[in-house]
Write a protein that holds these residues in place. Sequence first.
Motif, PDB file in Angstrom:
ATOM      1  N   VAL A  30       0.708  -1.160  -0.022  1.00  0.00           N
ATOM      2  CA  VAL A  30      -0.107  -0.106   0.017  1.00  0.00           C
ATOM      3  C   VAL A  30       0.922   1.182   0.071  1.00  0.00           C
ATOM      4  CG1 VAL A  30      -1.687  -0.992   1.320  1.00  0.00           C
ATOM      5  CG2 VAL A  30       0.021  -0.011   2.636  1.00  0.00           C
ATOM      6  N   ASP A  31       0.403   2.448  -0.315  1.00  0.00           N
ATOM      7  CA  ASP A  31       1.015   3.691  -0.550  1.00  0.00           C
ATOM      8  C   ASP A  31       1.319   4.196   0.991  1.00  0.00           C
ATOM      9  OD1 ASP A  31       1.846   6.191  -0.588  1.00  0.00           O
ATOM     10  OD2 ASP A  31       0.297   6.839  -2.060  1.00  0.00           O
ATOM     11  N   GLY A  32       2.478   4.006   1.453  1.00  0.00           N
ATOM     12  CA  GLY A  32       2.745   4.500   2.942  1.00  0.00           C
ATOM     13  C   GLY A  32       3.345   5.885   3.099  1.00  0.00           C
ATOM     14  N   THR A  33       3.268   6.795   1.918  1.00  0.00           N
ATOM     15  CA  THR A  33       3.996   7.904   1.978  1.00  0.00           C
ATOM     16  C   THR A  33       3.366   8.730   3.186  1.00  0.00           C
ATOM     17  OG1 THR A  33       2.296   8.612   0.303  1.00  0.00           O
ATOM     18  CG2 THR A  33       4.679   8.341  -0.367  1.00  0.00           C
ATOM     19  N   THR A  34       2.312   8.681   3.768  1.00  0.00           N
ATOM     20  CA  THR A  34       1.894   9.502   4.905  1.00  0.00           C
ATOM     21  C   THR A  34       2.148   8.746   6.139  1.00  0.00           C
ATOM     22  OG1 THR A  34      -0.242   8.498   4.649  1.00  0.00           O
ATOM     23  CG2 THR A  34       0.101  10.620   3.648  1.00  0.00           C
ATOM     24  N   ALA A  35       2.446   7.655   5.996  1.00  0.00           N
ATOM     25  CA  ALA A  35       2.716   6.805   7.202  1.00  0.00           C
ATOM     26  C   ALA A  35       4.164   7.054   8.108  1.00  0.00           C
ATOM     27  CB  ALA A  35       2.353   5.264   7.114  1.00  0.00           C
ATOM     28  N   ARG A  36       4.289   6.624   9.340  1.00  0.00           N
ATOM     29  CA  ARG A  36       5.563   6.863   9.996  1.00  0.00           C
ATOM     30  C   ARG A  36       5.792   5.636  10.929  1.00  0.00           C
ATOM     31  NH1 ARG A  36       5.949   9.667   6.708  1.00  0.00           N
ATOM     32  NH2 ARG A  36       5.682  11.962   6.445  1.00  0.00           N
ATOM     33  N   LYS A  37       7.081   5.262  10.950  1.00  0.00           N
ATOM     34  CA  LYS A  37       7.455   4.238  11.770  1.00  0.00           C
ATOM     35  C   LYS A  37       6.916   4.505  13.067  1.00  0.00           C
ATOM     36  CE  LYS A  37      11.749   1.768  13.556  1.00  0.00           C
ATOM     37  NZ  LYS A  37      11.078   1.397  14.598  1.00  0.00           N
ATOM     38  N   GLY A  38       6.059   3.362  13.969  1.00  0.00           N
ATOM     39  CA  GLY A  38       5.485   3.726  15.077  1.00  0.00           C
ATOM     40  C   GLY A  38       3.993   3.987  15.056  1.00  0.00           C
ATOM     41  N   ASP A  39       3.538   4.330  13.973  1.00  0.00           N
ATOM     42  CA  ASP A  39       2.059   4.691  14.073  1.00  0.00           C
ATOM     43  C   ASP A  39       1.087   3.462  14.463  1.00  0.00           C
ATOM     44  OD1 ASP A  39       2.709   7.060  13.097  1.00  0.00           O
ATOM     45  OD2 ASP A  39       2.115   6.864  11.078  1.00  0.00           O
ATOM     46  N   ARG A  40       0.026   3.764  15.016  1.00  0.00           N
ATOM     47  CA  ARG A  40      -0.852   2.539  15.410  1.00  0.00           C
ATOM     48  C   ARG A  40      -1.708   2.564  14.080  1.00  0.00           C
ATOM     49  NH1 ARG A  40       0.537  -0.342  18.835  1.00  0.00           N
ATOM     50  NH2 ARG A  40      -1.308  -1.205  18.699  1.00  0.00           N
ATOM     51  N   VAL A  41      -1.845   1.619  13.630  1.00  0.00           N
ATOM     52  CA  VAL A  41      -2.638   1.393  12.329  1.00  0.00           C
ATOM     53  C   VAL A  41      -3.469  -0.005  12.590  1.00  0.00           C
ATOM     54  CG1 VAL A  41      -0.971   2.532  10.795  1.00  0.00           C
ATOM     55  CG2 VAL A  41      -0.965  -0.116  11.287  1.00  0.00           C
ATOM     56  N   LYS A  42      -4.502  -0.134  11.658  1.00  0.00           N
ATOM     57  CA  LYS A  42      -5.234  -1.359  11.754  1.00  0.00           C
ATOM     58  C   LYS A  42      -4.896  -2.072  10.500  1.00  0.00           C
ATOM     59  CE  LYS A  42      -9.290  -0.278  14.485  1.00  0.00           C
ATOM     60  NZ  LYS A  42      -8.644  -0.301  15.531  1.00  0.00           N
ATOM     61  N   LEU A  43      -4.562  -3.496  10.539  1.00  0.00           N
ATOM     62  CA  LEU A  43      -4.624  -4.153   9.307  1.00  0.00           C
ATOM     63  C   LEU A  43      -5.921  -4.822   9.111  1.00  0.00           C
ATOM     64  CD1 LEU A  43      -2.468  -5.502   7.078  1.00  0.00           C
ATOM     65  CD2 LEU A  43      -2.260  -7.391   8.876  1.00  0.00           C
ATOM     66  N   GLY A  44      -6.220  -4.552   7.756  1.00  0.00           N
ATOM     67  CA  GLY A  44      -7.814  -5.291   7.430  1.00  0.00           C
ATOM     68  C   GLY A  44      -7.482  -6.468   6.549  1.00  0.00           C
ATOM     69  N   ILE A  45      -8.389  -7.259   6.634  1.00  0.00           N
ATOM     70  CA  ILE A  45      -8.315  -8.566   5.942  1.00  0.00           C
ATOM     71  C   ILE A  45      -9.603  -9.120   5.887  1.00  0.00           C
ATOM     72  CG2 ILE A  45      -7.079  -9.910   7.841  1.00  0.00           C
ATOM     73  CD1 ILE A  45      -6.615 -10.605   3.969  1.00  0.00           C
ATOM     74  N   ARG A  46     -10.225  -9.536   4.699  1.00  0.00           N
ATOM     75  CA  ARG A  46     -11.779  -9.969   4.442  1.00  0.00           C
ATOM     76  C   ARG A  46     -11.437 -11.565   4.925  1.00  0.00           C
ATOM     77  NH1 ARG A  46     -15.089  -6.339   3.093  1.00  0.00           N
ATOM     78  NH2 ARG A  46     -14.372  -4.663   1.717  1.00  0.00           N
ATOM     79  N   PRO A  47     -12.444 -11.903   5.419  1.00  0.00           N
ATOM     80  CA  PRO A  47     -12.590 -13.300   5.893  1.00  0.00           C
ATOM     81  C   PRO A  47     -12.158 -14.586   4.978  1.00  0.00           C
ATOM     82  CG  PRO A  47     -14.366 -12.189   6.810  1.00  0.00           C
ATOM     83  CD  PRO A  47     -13.795 -11.326   6.010  1.00  0.00           C
TER      84      PRO A  47
END
Lengths: 364, 307
Positions: free
Chosen positions: A268-285
Motif C-alpha cells: 500500500v502507499d505508505g507515504t503518509t505513514a511513519r514508523k511507530g504509527d498505530r494502524v489497523k490491518l484489514g483482511i476479509r474473511p
Amino acid sequence: MAEVELKGIRKSFGKIETIHGVDLLIRDKEFVVFVGPSGCGKSTLLRLIAGLETISGGELTFDGVRVNEAAPKERGIAMVFQSYALYPHMTVYENMAFGLELSKAGKAEIDEKVRKAAAILELTPLLERLPKQLSGGQRQRVAIGRAIVREPRVFLFDEPLSNLDAALRVQTRIEIAKLHQDMGVTMIYVTHDQVEAMTLADKIVVLNAGVVEQAGSPLELYEHPANLFVAGFIGSPQMNFIDTEVQAAGSSSVTVTLPGGEAFTVPVDGTTARKGDRVKLGIRPEHLQVGTEADDGKLAGVIEVVENLGESHFIYLRTATGALVTIRANGISSLTAKTNLSVRIPPEACHVFNSDGNALRRLG
Amino acid sequence: MSGNSALKRSRVRSAWLFLAPMLVVLAMVAGWPLLRTIYFGFTDANLADLGAMKFIGWDNYLARYDGEWSGLLVDLLWWRSVSNTLWFTLFSVTIETILGFVVALVLNAEFPGRGFVRAAVLVPWAIPTIVSAKMWGWMLHDQFGVINDMLMRVGLIHAPIAWAANSETAMWTVVMVDVWKTTPFMALLILAGLQMLPGDIYEAARIDGINPVKVFFRVTLPLVRPALMVAIIFRALDAMRIFDLIYVLTSNSRDTASMSVYARQQLVDFQEVGIGSAASTLLFLVIGIVTVLAITLGKVRLTAEPA
Ligand SMILES: Nc1ncnc2c1ncn2[C@@H]1O[C@H](COP(=O)(O)OP(=O)(O)OP(=O)(O)O)[C@@H](O)[C@H]1O
Ligand SMILES: [Mg+2]
C-alpha cells in the motif's frame, strides 16, 4: 433521462440537523443505491430528492435545473414505498390509473399504459382485485406498476423488498434490475441489504450519520474502501481488523507487526505513514487461506467455533493477542474447535487504515 | 367431538353468566319503563288519578265518536311535531356533518398548539344543554340580546328580531344553536376516523401530484365513510329525541315543538298520561324506523362503493 446532482444538501428537523452537506452526482440512467446503518438518513435523503421534505440548505438539480422548490410532480419522479402505500379502496387498475387521470391523457391512453405496465409486471389477471386480496409480492409489483405508468425521469425506491420473504426478494430484485435495463431511467434505491446493493447498483453510496462516507461502484467499495466504516460495512461477514504498529513505511509498501511478532509487508502507499504509527490491518474473511504453507505472513491461534453452512464454512480463530478473526472458505470443514490453526494472510489482499480510520491506497 | 360440544356448552353458559347482570339492569331501567309506556298508551290514564285508568284499546291512536275521527293519528299538532322533528334532524345533522368534517380536517393537520385547540373546540359540547340554551336565549333576546344589538350596529337589520319567538326564524334559531353545540362532537368522531387512515397513501398522492380536492373526494371520503356513517346515524338518533334545547329556547311553540315536546305537553301540562304515552310509543317507532332505514341504506351505499 435525468442527471441528478446534490450540492451541499442539508436537512434539519427543527434544531437537529440530520443530513450534513451531501455532495453527489447521479448520472443519467445510473442505478444508485444508498446503504448505511439504521437512522443514518437514507430515507430522509431520498425524500429530499422526491420533494416530500423541504431542503434546508444546498442545491438539488435535475439536468442542471434547480428543483429545490419544485413539487414532486414537477420533478418528474415516481416513488415506491416500503409499505407499498396502495389506495386500499381502489382496484389494482384504479391504483395504477389514479395518478394519470390528472394529466390530459385520454381514457384510451391511460388504459393502454396501465395494461402495458400490468403486462410487464404480470399483473394482468389481478387488475380487478383490491390490494387486500393480493400477496405482499403482488402488492409490491402494483406499487412498482403505479410508478412505471407515470413514466418518471427518476425512479425512487425506499426499501421496496424488505417486507418480502427471501425467495420473493431475489425474484423481485431481478425484476427491478431488468426494469432498469428496459426503461433506461435513473433509479435511486435505498436498502439495508448488502446483496441487493452489490447486485443492483452501478454506484453505491455509503451513508453514515448524515454524511457520505464513500460513493463508488460495488467492486470499488469492496476492493478499495476509503475508510474503516466502509470497509466494515461492505462485505459479509465483516472484514477482520488487527491492531498493529508500523515498522517501516515507503511509497510502495508498509511493514507492520503481526500478532505472532513477525514482520509483514503490505503493498500500500505508505507515504503518509511513519514508523511507530498505530494502524489497523484489514483482511476479509474470504481472503484468509487455510492449509496453505505460509512464508510471507501467517496468523496462528485456537479455533473457537466452526460453522458449516454447506456450500461454505466459517472458522472463528482466537489469536495470541486475544483478537477474534473470522475465516470463510468454500465447502465443508473437518476442523474442530479447541485445536490450533495457522492461516496464510496474502499481503496483496490486505488493507491498512491509519489512526484516523482512513485507508492507505492499495497498490496490489 | 363430544369434548368439543361440552366446551361449547360451558362457553355458552359462561357467556350468559357474564351477560346476565347487564340484561337484568337493562330490563329494569329500559325494558320495564318501555313496556309500561306502551301499556299506558292503551289506557285513559290521567296524572290526577292514575288508579282510575281503564284499558281503552287503540282509542288514543285513532277513535271514532259520532262520526268524528279523533286520536293521535289525526291530530295535526302531532304531525306538525313529527315534521318539525324530522326537519330539525335533517338540517342540523347535515350542517353539523359538513362543518364537523371541516373542523376535523383542520384538527387533523399538524400545527403547533393542536392539542389545545382540540380541547378548546370541545367546550360547547361540554356545556350542559340547559345552560347553553339559556345563554343563547339571552343572546338572542329581542330587547336585551347582544346578537340583535350587533346586527343593528352593523346595519344588517333595522329592528330587533325575536329570533326564538318569530315563527319564521324560530326553527332556524334552534338548528343554529344545536349546530353550535354539537359540531365539536361530530368533528371529534370524524377526526377519530381520519386518524385511522394510513399516512403513506397521502404521500403517494403528493408524489403523483394529485390535487388535494380530488384526494379528499376520491381517497379521504371513501375511506372515512364507515366512521362517518356511524357518526351520522348516532347524531340523527340523538337529534330525533331533541327536547331540552327546543323547550328552553322556544317552550311549547307549535313552530318548533318536537315529538318529545309534544309528548311532555300531553303528559305534564294536560295530565293526559294515556295520550302522552301513546305519543312516546309513536316517537319510539319513528326513531326505530328511521334507524333501520339509515343503517340499511347506509350499508347499501357502503358496499355499492366501487371500492
Ligand atoms: N420527520 C422527522 N422529524 C424529526 N426527525 C426525523 C424525521 N424524519 C427522520 N428524522 C430523523 O432523521 C434521522 C434519519 O432518519 P431516516 O429515516 O432518514 O433514517 P434511515 O437511514 O432511513 O433509517 P432506516 O434504515 O431505519 O430506515 C433519524 O435520526 C431520524 O430520527
Ligand atoms: Mg428508512
